[in-house]
Design a protein around this motif. Structure first.
Motif, PDB file in Angstrom:
ATOM      1  N   THR A  37       0.840  -1.201   0.000  1.00  0.00           N
ATOM      2  CA  THR A  37       0.000   0.000   0.000  1.00  0.00           C
ATOM      3  C   THR A  37       0.879   1.257   0.000  1.00  0.00           C
ATOM      4  O   THR A  37       0.377   2.367  -0.077  1.00  0.00           O
ATOM      5  CB  THR A  37      -0.918   0.027   1.238  1.00  0.00           C
ATOM      6  N   GLU A  40       2.250   3.443  -4.897  1.00  0.00           N
ATOM      7  CA  GLU A  40       1.061   4.012  -5.545  1.00  0.00           C
ATOM      8  C   GLU A  40       0.582   3.167  -6.713  1.00  0.00           C
ATOM      9  O   GLU A  40      -0.603   3.111  -7.020  1.00  0.00           O
ATOM     10  CB  GLU A  40       1.383   5.434  -6.049  1.00  0.00           C
ATOM     11  N   SER A  45      -3.010  -0.981  -4.496  1.00  0.00           N
ATOM     12  CA  SER A  45      -3.268   0.464  -4.429  1.00  0.00           C
ATOM     13  C   SER A  45      -4.246   0.875  -5.519  1.00  0.00           C
ATOM     14  O   SER A  45      -5.156   1.677  -5.297  1.00  0.00           O
ATOM     15  CB  SER A  45      -1.965   1.259  -4.588  1.00  0.00           C
ATOM     16  N   ARG A  46      -4.057   0.318  -6.708  1.00  0.00           N
ATOM     17  CA  ARG A  46      -4.958   0.665  -7.819  1.00  0.00           C
ATOM     18  C   ARG A  46      -6.353   0.099  -7.576  1.00  0.00           C
ATOM     19  O   ARG A  46      -7.356   0.742  -7.890  1.00  0.00           O
ATOM     20  CB  ARG A  46      -4.372   0.142  -9.140  1.00  0.00           C
ATOM     21  N   ALA A  48      -7.636  -0.364  -4.609  1.00  0.00           N
ATOM     22  CA  ALA A  48      -8.236   0.457  -3.546  1.00  0.00           C
ATOM     23  C   ALA A  48      -8.804   1.753  -4.117  1.00  0.00           C
ATOM     24  O   ALA A  48      -9.790   2.270  -3.609  1.00  0.00           O
ATOM     25  CB  ALA A  48      -7.188   0.760  -2.473  1.00  0.00           C
ATOM     26  N   ARG A  49      -8.151   2.274  -5.157  1.00  0.00           N
ATOM     27  CA  ARG A  49      -8.650   3.499  -5.797  1.00  0.00           C
ATOM     28  C   ARG A  49      -9.734   3.195  -6.827  1.00  0.00           C
ATOM     29  O   ARG A  49     -10.206   4.076  -7.523  1.00  0.00           O
ATOM     30  CB  ARG A  49      -7.493   4.242  -6.491  1.00  0.00           C
ATOM     31  N   GLU A  50     -10.045   1.890  -6.940  1.00  0.00           N
ATOM     32  CA  GLU A  50     -11.073   1.402  -7.872  1.00  0.00           C
ATOM     33  C   GLU A  50     -10.746   1.715  -9.324  1.00  0.00           C
ATOM     34  O   GLU A  50     -11.634   1.890 -10.145  1.00  0.00           O
ATOM     35  CB  GLU A  50     -12.458   1.931  -7.465  1.00  0.00           C
ATOM     36  N   GLU A  51      -9.436   1.771  -9.626  1.00  0.00           N
ATOM     37  CA  GLU A  51      -9.025   1.958 -11.019  1.00  0.00           C
ATOM     38  C   GLU A  51      -9.095   0.643 -11.783  1.00  0.00           C
ATOM     39  O   GLU A  51      -9.242   0.620 -12.999  1.00  0.00           O
ATOM     40  CB  GLU A  51      -7.577   2.479 -11.071  1.00  0.00           C
ATOM     41  N   ARG A  86     -10.570   2.363   3.453  1.00  0.00           N
ATOM     42  CA  ARG A  86      -9.860   2.020   2.232  1.00  0.00           C
ATOM     43  C   ARG A  86      -9.334   0.594   2.336  1.00  0.00           C
ATOM     44  O   ARG A  86      -8.914   0.161   3.396  1.00  0.00           O
ATOM     45  CB  ARG A  86      -8.702   3.007   2.071  1.00  0.00           C
TER      46      ARG A  86
END
Lengths: 246, 167
Positions: A37, A40, A45-46, A48-51, A86
């Motif tokens: 985490t 980036e 991490s991606r 978690a950012r819902e990318e 998150r």
């Protein structure tokens, strides 16, 4: 993960063991890449950012999230993979990856003993010597440098020992219900059982629960024993722990 | 040919650091039980996955590689210096004193001391490291379980010193 892993492998053809070690270490680096985490651009991490979705990640991500969901269920939400709302599966990844590394080494022909210590959490298989079982010291949180107990793997083929507690750099266990540092009367919880993935989660959950609820809950889990140390220097153990003390 | 002592299996240590922002560091101690001469005769390459360091790293560890160790006399007093280990908070290095094959002291040669918090932690971590090393030796344990703390650099440097000493 910012963690030291040490490996102790007994038996087996040295070249085969070395190849397995390289595989295990490569696996740990890959886990750091995918799950960190702090990075980036890691898959987690991606995610978690819902990318991206779980289906876009390595299959290990879905595997870990399933294990984490199981841990959350068994611990009635005391173990959680959410931090400040998150996604953060860090709490399960260390134990899971150390257990997996130990499994890689265990599979090498002729290997008679494996011990993998990932940042203070240990997965063991077999024995270090034909006449001797693995022995794990439990660091005493209130007497720096001392040992609170010694756990022996005598009589079992696989054993894992995980300890959760307050760290030098401050409290790091969060109560999932409040999102703040866990309010607990404990300074350390050690959990012993066959698999590190689970005992690592159980130690974290029991620590957040506090001594009374934590001890009762650990007592209810089959095949799992615990040793809890309170800030008042009381030591509480599950009923079956004595059989594991070395 | 190396003198080998069955009770003190030769250990090979490979320090490999990916020096990522989160600073994962691997410490490998391989204790072959059989045919140790095969191991002593060849230098193992560092795991290839460990050879990279990513941008933004505080510093890449210079201690990749391996050090084999021949058996050595267990009498007399000697001091062994561990590798310098890079941590997020600065380099650490320890020195171990061994007398008649037993550790008698562990001291730090380098440690982070840039700010009061570092000093506070080291006041705690250094005595802890020393007594843990001594306690582990007297309790005949293989490893220690404890809450994750940040003195891993010390442990790593200590481990490398012990490996160099053949302990």
């Amino acid at each position: 993960m910012g963690t030291v892993f040490s490996f102790d492998v007994r038996g087996g053809d040295p070249d085969a063991v070395r190849a397995a070690l390289e595989e295990a270490v490569a696996g740990l680096h890959r886990v750091d890449e995918v799950f960190s985490t702090y990075r980036e651009d890691s898959q987690v991490s991606r995610l978690a950012r819902e990318e991206i979705g779980v289906a876009d990640c390595d299959p290990e991500v879905a595997e870990v999230l399933e294990l984490a969901a199981e841990a959350e269920r068994v611990s009635d939400g005391w173990f959680s993979t959410r931090y400040r709302a998150r996604l953060d599966p860090t709490g399960i990844v260390k134990g899971w990856s150390a257990e997996r590394a130990a499994q890689v080494l265990r599979r090498v022909a002729g290997v008679s003993g494996v011990s993998v210590n990932g940042g203070g959490d240990v997965q063991m298989f077999g024995a270090p010597e034909p006449t001797r079982a693995w022995r794990v010291g439990i660091a005493d949180p209130l007497r720096p440098g001392g040992l609170a107990a010694v756990i022996s793997a005598a009589g079992v083929e696989e054993l894992a020992v995980a300890t959760s507690g307050t760290a030098e750099r401050g409290a790091h266990i969060v109560d999932p219900r409040t999102g703040k540092s866990a309010v607990t009367d404990l300074v350390a919880v050690t959990v012993v059982g066959p698999r590190l993935t689970w005992v690592d989660c159980w130690a974290t959950a029991a620590f957040a629960m506090g001594s009374r609820a934590g001890l009762a809950w650990l007592e209810s889990l089959p095949g799992v024993e615990g040793l809890l140390i309170t800030a008042g220097d009381e030591v509480r153990c599950t009923g079956g722990l004595a059989a594991r003390l070395g | 040919m190396h003198a080998l002592n069955k009770n003190r299996p030769l250990r090979r240590i490979m320090l490999a650091s990916a020096a990522t922002v989160s600073g994962i560091v691997m410490l490998l101690a391989l204790k072959p039980h059989t045919a140790p001469t095969v191991i002593t005769d060849s230098a193992a390459p560092a795991p290839s996955a460990a050879a990279s360091s990513s941008p933004g790293a505080s510093s890449g560890s210079g201690s990749s590689g391996s050090s084999g160790k021949s058996g050595s006399s267990s009498t007399g007093t000697k001091t062994v210096t561990g590798d310098t280990v890079q941590t997020r908070w600065g380099p650490v290095q320890v020195k171990v004193t061994i007398k008649n094959g037993k550790i008698t002291d562990v001291t730090a040669l380098q440690y982070p001391s840039d700010n009061p918090r570092d000093q506070q932690i080291n006041d705690y971590a250094l005595p802890q490291l020393r007594s843990e090393a001594l306690a582990a030796q007297s309790a005949s344990i293989d490893t220690v379980s404890g809450a994750t703390y940040t003195s891993q650099g010390y442990q790593q440097s200590l481990q490398s010193a012990l490996d160099s000493a053949g302990l």
